[in-house]
Scaffold this motif. Structure first.
Motif, PDB file in Angstrom:
ATOM      1  N   GLU A 156      21.127  11.458  39.688  1.00  0.00           N
ATOM      2  CA  GLU A 156      19.770  12.014  39.706  1.00  0.00           C
ATOM      3  C   GLU A 156      19.527  12.628  38.337  1.00  0.00           C
ATOM      4  O   GLU A 156      20.360  13.362  37.818  1.00  0.00           O
ATOM      5  N   GLY A 157      18.379  12.273  37.717  1.00  0.00           N
ATOM      6  CA  GLY A 157      18.228  12.509  36.285  1.00  0.00           C
ATOM      7  C   GLY A 157      17.799  13.873  35.822  1.00  0.00           C
ATOM      8  O   GLY A 157      17.544  14.072  34.635  1.00  0.00           O
ATOM      9  N   SER A 158      17.688  14.865  36.712  1.00  0.00           N
ATOM     10  CA  SER A 158      17.219  16.180  36.302  1.00  0.00           C
ATOM     11  C   SER A 158      18.190  16.840  35.333  1.00  0.00           C
ATOM     12  O   SER A 158      19.395  16.600  35.365  1.00  0.00           O
ATOM     13  N   ILE A 159      17.654  17.720  34.500  1.00  0.00           N
ATOM     14  CA  ILE A 159      18.507  18.544  33.660  1.00  0.00           C
ATOM     15  C   ILE A 159      18.908  19.754  34.498  1.00  0.00           C
ATOM     16  O   ILE A 159      18.099  20.575  34.889  1.00  0.00           O
ATOM     17  N   GLY A 160      20.173  19.839  34.813  1.00  0.00           N
ATOM     18  CA  GLY A 160      20.621  20.897  35.712  1.00  0.00           C
ATOM     19  C   GLY A 160      20.368  20.486  37.151  1.00  0.00           C
ATOM     20  O   GLY A 160      19.324  20.784  37.731  1.00  0.00           O
ATOM     21  N   GLY A 161      21.285  19.742  37.744  1.00  0.00           N
ATOM     22  CA  GLY A 161      21.120  19.274  39.112  1.00  0.00           C
ATOM     23  C   GLY A 161      21.310  20.381  40.120  1.00  0.00           C
ATOM     24  O   GLY A 161      21.544  21.544  39.780  1.00  0.00           O
ATOM     25  N   ASP A 162      21.224  20.014  41.394  1.00  0.00           N
ATOM     26  CA  ASP A 162      21.320  21.006  42.471  1.00  0.00           C
ATOM     27  C   ASP A 162      22.608  21.820  42.387  1.00  0.00           C
ATOM     28  O   ASP A 162      22.610  23.036  42.601  1.00  0.00           O
ATOM     29  N   ILE A 163      23.719  21.154  42.074  1.00  0.00           N
ATOM     30  CA  ILE A 163      25.004  21.849  42.044  1.00  0.00           C
ATOM     31  C   ILE A 163      24.989  22.976  41.022  1.00  0.00           C
ATOM     32  O   ILE A 163      25.606  24.032  41.219  1.00  0.00           O
ATOM     33  N   GLU A 164      24.263  22.783  39.935  1.00  0.00           N
ATOM     34  CA  GLU A 164      24.249  23.772  38.859  1.00  0.00           C
ATOM     35  C   GLU A 164      23.440  25.019  39.207  1.00  0.00           C
ATOM     36  O   GLU A 164      23.343  25.943  38.398  1.00  0.00           O
ATOM     37  N   SER A 165      22.866  25.063  40.404  1.00  0.00           N
ATOM     38  CA  SER A 165      22.222  26.304  40.860  1.00  0.00           C
ATOM     39  C   SER A 165      23.251  27.333  41.307  1.00  0.00           C
ATOM     40  O   SER A 165      22.939  28.520  41.433  1.00  0.00           O
ATOM     41  N   VAL A 166      24.486  26.904  41.541  1.00  0.00           N
ATOM     42  CA  VAL A 166      25.552  27.820  41.951  1.00  0.00           C
ATOM     43  C   VAL A 166      25.977  28.657  40.753  1.00  0.00           C
ATOM     44  O   VAL A 166      26.301  28.123  39.685  1.00  0.00           O
ATOM     45  N   SER A 167      25.979  29.971  40.911  1.00  0.00           N
ATOM     46  CA  SER A 167      26.295  30.881  39.817  1.00  0.00           C
ATOM     47  C   SER A 167      27.763  30.773  39.404  1.00  0.00           C
ATOM     48  O   SER A 167      28.671  30.939  40.230  1.00  0.00           O
ATOM     49  N   LEU A 168      27.996  30.545  38.109  1.00  0.00           N
ATOM     50  CA  LEU A 168      29.363  30.525  37.600  1.00  0.00           C
ATOM     51  C   LEU A 168      29.987  31.912  37.634  1.00  0.00           C
ATOM     52  O   LEU A 168      31.191  32.060  37.885  1.00  0.00           O
ATOM     53  N   ARG A 169      29.187  32.917  37.374  1.00  0.00           N
ATOM     54  CA  ARG A 169      29.703  34.294  37.418  1.00  0.00           C
ATOM     55  C   ARG A 169      30.281  34.613  38.794  1.00  0.00           C
ATOM     56  O   ARG A 169      31.399  35.109  38.933  1.00  0.00           O
ATOM     57  N   ASP A 170      29.473  34.328  39.819  1.00  0.00           N
ATOM     58  CA  ASP A 170      29.902  34.655  41.180  1.00  0.00           C
ATOM     59  C   ASP A 170      31.077  33.786  41.620  1.00  0.00           C
ATOM     60  O   ASP A 170      31.975  34.243  42.332  1.00  0.00           O
ATOM     61  N   LEU A 171      31.057  32.518  41.199  1.00  0.00           N
ATOM     62  CA  LEU A 171      32.157  31.622  41.540  1.00  0.00           C
ATOM     63  C   LEU A 171      33.464  32.125  40.929  1.00  0.00           C
ATOM     64  O   LEU A 171      34.502  32.180  41.588  1.00  0.00           O
ATOM     65  N   ALA A 172      33.404  32.526  39.648  1.00  0.00           N
ATOM     66  CA  ALA A 172      34.605  33.028  38.972  1.00  0.00           C
ATOM     67  C   ALA A 172      35.084  34.331  39.591  1.00  0.00           C
ATOM     68  O   ALA A 172      36.294  34.565  39.717  1.00  0.00           O
ATOM     69  N   ALA A 173      34.129  35.173  40.001  1.00  0.00           N
ATOM     70  CA  ALA A 173      34.525  36.439  40.623  1.00  0.00           C
ATOM     71  C   ALA A 173      35.232  36.196  41.955  1.00  0.00           C
ATOM     72  O   ALA A 173      36.196  36.888  42.303  1.00  0.00           O
ATOM     73  N   PHE A 174      34.771  35.182  42.718  1.00  0.00           N
ATOM     74  CA  PHE A 174      35.357  34.925  44.034  1.00  0.00           C
ATOM     75  C   PHE A 174      36.725  34.253  43.921  1.00  0.00           C
ATOM     76  O   PHE A 174      37.678  34.640  44.608  1.00  0.00           O
ATOM     77  N   TYR A 175      36.820  33.248  43.067  1.00  0.00           N
ATOM     78  CA  TYR A 175      38.057  32.474  43.009  1.00  0.00           C
ATOM     79  C   TYR A 175      39.020  32.922  41.913  1.00  0.00           C
ATOM     80  O   TYR A 175      40.169  32.488  41.898  1.00  0.00           O
ATOM     81  N   GLY A 176      38.532  33.780  41.011  1.00  0.00           N
ATOM     82  CA  GLY A 176      39.420  34.178  39.930  1.00  0.00           C
ATOM     83  C   GLY A 176      39.391  35.634  39.573  1.00  0.00           C
ATOM     84  O   GLY A 176      40.145  36.083  38.708  1.00  0.00           O
ATOM     85  N   GLY A 177      38.496  36.380  40.219  1.00  0.00           N
ATOM     86  CA  GLY A 177      38.427  37.808  39.947  1.00  0.00           C
ATOM     87  C   GLY A 177      38.019  38.138  38.531  1.00  0.00           C
ATOM     88  O   GLY A 177      38.450  39.138  37.962  1.00  0.00           O
ATOM     89  N   LYS A 178      37.154  37.305  37.925  1.00  0.00           N
ATOM     90  CA  LYS A 178      36.760  37.590  36.548  1.00  0.00           C
ATOM     91  C   LYS A 178      35.288  37.246  36.363  1.00  0.00           C
ATOM     92  O   LYS A 178      34.696  36.491  37.125  1.00  0.00           O
ATOM     93  N   ARG A 179      34.704  37.797  35.286  1.00  0.00           N
ATOM     94  CA  ARG A 179      33.304  37.540  34.972  1.00  0.00           C
ATOM     95  C   ARG A 179      33.207  36.382  33.984  1.00  0.00           C
ATOM     96  O   ARG A 179      34.116  36.113  33.221  1.00  0.00           O
ATOM     97  N   VAL A 180      32.066  35.731  34.000  1.00  0.00           N
ATOM     98  CA  VAL A 180      31.801  34.633  33.078  1.00  0.00           C
ATOM     99  C   VAL A 180      30.661  35.043  32.172  1.00  0.00           C
ATOM    100  O   VAL A 180      29.688  35.658  32.605  1.00  0.00           O
ATOM    101  N   SER A 181      30.757  34.705  30.896  1.00  0.00           N
ATOM    102  CA  SER A 181      29.753  35.137  29.929  1.00  0.00           C
ATOM    103  C   SER A 181      28.424  34.435  30.150  1.00  0.00           C
ATOM    104  O   SER A 181      28.360  33.330  30.670  1.00  0.00           O
ATOM    105  N   MET A 182      27.327  35.075  29.683  1.00  0.00           N
ATOM    106  CA  MET A 182      26.002  34.481  29.775  1.00  0.00           C
ATOM    107  C   MET A 182      25.951  33.163  29.007  1.00  0.00           C
ATOM    108  O   MET A 182      25.339  32.201  29.435  1.00  0.00           O
ATOM    109  N   ALA A 183      26.616  33.113  27.845  1.00  0.00           N
ATOM    110  CA  ALA A 183      26.581  31.895  27.042  1.00  0.00           C
ATOM    111  C   ALA A 183      27.120  30.708  27.829  1.00  0.00           C
ATOM    112  O   ALA A 183      26.605  29.599  27.759  1.00  0.00           O
ATOM    113  N   LEU A 184      28.175  30.932  28.575  1.00  0.00           N
ATOM    114  CA  LEU A 184      28.750  29.853  29.382  1.00  0.00           C
ATOM    115  C   LEU A 184      27.830  29.521  30.550  1.00  0.00           C
ATOM    116  O   LEU A 184      27.564  28.368  30.846  1.00  0.00           O
ATOM    117  N   GLU A 185      27.315  30.535  31.216  1.00  0.00           N
ATOM    118  CA  GLU A 185      26.462  30.320  32.376  1.00  0.00           C
ATOM    119  C   GLU A 185      25.250  29.464  32.021  1.00  0.00           C
ATOM    120  O   GLU A 185      24.856  28.574  32.756  1.00  0.00           O
TER     121      GLU A 185
END
Length: 726
Positions: A156-185
């Motif tokens: 599907e050709g969108s820039i930023g598909g549905d999966i990319e709506s999931v927050s990297l910050r929250d994902l990293a906090a849940f599975y790794g106990g760490k924060r992710v920078s805004m630049a990466l997000e």
């Protein structure tokens, strides 16, 4: 430029990167003989194949010629393999993708796909592999060989598909106990504060001087995100437009009799479930319907590149029947549910490019996989249509679906998908026009628009926006549209957002005591703003003042606006303190004077387009050449969008997203179109077409599209077959 002779000699496959089976090499060479690539005088590939598969093979070869790096990076991102190329900083992005994209599952889906679709996927992989085999100097980051099933990971050709709506910050906090920078997000998203999305406008024959339907195609994405090209075959394929690097279908474009434009939708198509989880034995269970169900645990391995070679991080991940767990909130585990239909999505993305009219295009909507986009459509029969997001499950209206719902309550389950007719929908509205600018659908055709009371709240979560207000102003009561006047509308310079904000600032100044030092200090600035017509131009000083003032005000009140649950600009207009407004104007005036020698600096001296390198993250520099851009961010209602900011300590601001491809198309006995792509088509430094469209882009000067073979006469640089020597 002088047309080059057709070159049929294929380069030797000797020395190709990676050993290839002789049967593969023979197949590629044979298929290359059935493909012709014609490069026009803008470097745009017009790919002709005997079959659709041949056209796919040729287009993927052409894409790789123009920007193999972006093809590979897009696919690495789609498959969750970026860290293999870019190191540990991308581990969390890869983990997010791997929660949804499993190679074994994709391979099984590929094996079960219709034969015709498998043929196209094989051609997709073969075109890329043939390119690598004939270009041994090109060194892939990771993907030295492409497999047909990989096409399903990026369907599907969108820039930023549905999966990319999931927050990297929250994902990293849940599975790794760490924060992710805004630049990466935000790596693949517009910079903060910039509205995402696009513009699409369709005009019915009743409102055009030539009595032919018109279509504006205007995606707002990061620059260089898509290839521009044409694919034709003897099997009926003949589509032109913008295609995302690494995909084999025209995502936003047109064929000889129909055109389509996708805009990001405000429909709620992704839902979160708050799961009540407890430990039980060696694992976990979650509550559902008065009983307990086991939380499914699995292992995901994420390889990543280091200076010492490849390493791997291993994660234990969890999912419920709703989907993978992606974060924790309020003591609950949050799972996410979204569309996962890659075969149907790829089928819909491709087959709509061959739809000859509204009836055939409408039939592709039965696949229900255009999940995150609305569609603006027009055809040569005179039909125009607005089609809402195509994957919207029916849900219980008692729940607020913009927030996590109770995962233990069976009433929160999805029902069947909404059909087109029970979604916001328009076909040939009495207004004679329709549009979407990522706003709600309830003003899409003025008085002929759908009514919000007729639809569930989850059909739109965005509401109106300044671009929507601007579009209504341009489209209402106009009956004499031409291709040129539609282009002019797409670049109309009025900014309704400032028509709301600037009078507030002027009123605050007028109430200021005569003895206040700011009264004299700001007198000239306020006079310019008071007399301003709220239109941008390269010569406009008020545009410079207004943009810098509004952005700085946004920074200063953002936290208060979030606490008040208000958009930043609305908070500035309705709640911000007059003293803060005026002091901010004084401060930005001082900054403009310090950076440019005077606060009276015209907009074009500040707002610049620059392309120095082929890096995906561009190294902007005031020391390098750049050109002025007349238009601004979409934030204040400009339909033409140029999202710019300072980079690397620069004084000037440089755009990285916004208008990326613009086309105005007229349908009738033949199709006529004009278009422009940001910068240039080729990402090879030194190429004639690296930056040859920059001036046209910056001024909205669209070029003719060469859709028919006779239009290429006198406008052809090279005609060749894939693998031919240059």
């Amino acid at each position: 430029m002088k047309k080059l002779l057709i070159a049929f000699a294929l380069v030797s496959l000797a020395g190709a990167s990676g050993a290839q089976a002789p049967a593969d090499a023979a197949r590629w060479k044979a298929q290359a003989q059935r493909v012709t690539i014609t490069r026009d005088d803008w470097g745009i590939p017009h790919v002709k194949g005997t079959s659709d598969a041949d056209a796919v093979f040729g287009m993927m070869y052409a894409q790789a010629e123009d920007d193999f790096n972006r093809v590979e990076v897009n696919l690495l991102n789609a498959m969750g393999r970026l860290a293999e190329a870019e190191g540990e900083r991308e581990v969390w992005r890869d983990l997010r993708m791997k929660l949804f994209i499993d190679p074994a599952d994709m391979q099984a889906k590929y094996a079960a796909s219709p034969a015709w679709l498998r043929t196209l996927m094989v051609a997709w992989a073969d075109g890329l592999n043939f390119y690598l085999s004939t270009h041994p100097d090109v060194k892939p980051k990771v993907l030295a060989h492409f497999e047909p099933w990989m096409a399903l990971t990026f369907s599907e050709g969108s820039i930023g598909g549905d999966i990319e709506s999931v927050s990297l910050r929250d994902l990293a906090a849940f599975y790794g106990g760490k924060r992710v920078s805004m630049a990466l997000e935000d790596r693949f998203a517009p910079h903060g504060g910039e509205p995402g999305g696009s513009n699409g406008i369709a005009i019915a024959p009743s409102n055009t001087t030539n009595h032919r339907a018109l279509l504006l195609i205007n995606p707002h994405t990061s620059f260089y995100f898509r290839e521009e090209g044409q694919m034709t075959s003897d099997e009926g394929l003949n589509a032109y437009g913008a295609m995302t690097w690494g995909q084999f279908f025209i995502y936003q474009g047109f064929n000889a009799t129909a055109g389509w434009m996708h805009t990001s939708s405000g429909a709620d198509v992704i839902d979160e479930y708050a799961e009540s989880v407890s430990r039980k034995g060696a694992g976990y269970v979650y509550a559902y319907g008065g009983a307990e169900r086991p939380v499914v645990a699995g292992t995901v391995r994420v390889p990543y590149k280091t200076a010492d070679g490849m390493k791997t991080r291993e994660f234990t991940v969890y999912r419920t029947h709703h989907g993978p767990v992606v974060r924790e909130a309020g003591g609950k585990w949050i799972s996410v549910r979204l569309m996962q239909e890659p075969v149907k999505a790829l089928t819909q993305s491709y087959t709509r490019t061959k739809a000859r009219n509204y009836k055939e295009f409408r039939a592709t909507m039965a696949l229900h996989t255009n999940s995150s986009n609305n569609t603006i459509f027009a055809d040569a029969e005179g039909n125009i249509s607005y089609l809402h997001a195509n994957f919207v499950p029916k849900r219980d209206a008692r729940f607020d679906w913009t927030k996590p719902v109770d995962g233990s309550d069976p009433a929160t389950e999805w029902g069947p998908l909404h059909e087109v007719e029970d979604s916001p929908f328009l076909l040939n509205p009495a207004s004679g026009w329709l549009y979407n600018s990522n706003n709600w659908p309830y003003t899409a055709a003025g008085p002929s628009s759908p009514k919000p009371a007729d639809f569930a709240a989850y059909m739109d979560t965005k509401g109106e926006n300044p671009r929507g207000i601007h579009a209504l102003r341009l489209l209402s009561d106009k009956k004499d549209f031409t291709r040129e006047s539609l282009r002019e509308a797409a670049y109309d310079s009025y900014m309704p957002g400032f028509a709301e904000l600037i009078p507030v600032l002027v009123a605050s100044y007028d109430k200021l005591a005569a003895t206040d030092p700011l009264k004299a200090r700001l007198a000239e600035q306020v006079k310019l703003l008071r007399d301003w017509d709220y239109r941008w131009s390269v010569a406009s000083v008020p545009t410079s003042l207004a943009v810098f003032w509004s952005e700085e005000m946004g920074t200063r009140v953002r936290a208060d606006a979030e606490r008040a649950s208000m958009p930043v600009d609305e908070f500035v207009a309705k709640r911000s303190a007059p003293a803060l407004q005026l002091q901010t104007l004084a401060d930005v005036s001082a900054k403009l004077a310090a950076d440019f020698g005077s606060w009276r600096t015209p907009w074009g001296e500040i707002n610049r387009f620059q392309r120095l390198t082929d890096d995906i993250v561009h190294p902007f520099s005031d020391a390098g050449p750049s050109i002025p851009v007349m238009f601004v961010s979409a934030r204040w209602g400009s339909l033409a969008s140029f999202a710019a900011r300072s980079y690397n300590g620069s004084k000037k601001i440089y755009g990285t997203s916004g208008n990326s491809f613009v086309a105005v198309v007229e349908f009738g006995d033949s199709v006529r179109a004009r278009a422009v792509t940001a910068g240039g088509l080729h990402s090879v430094i030194g190429s004639t077409h690296f930056n040859d469209q920059a001036a046209r882009y910056a001024t909205g000067d669209l070029r003719d599209v060469y859709f028919y073979p006779n239009q290429l006469t006198g406008h052809t640089e090279r005609v060749y077959r894939p693998g031919a020597r240059q």
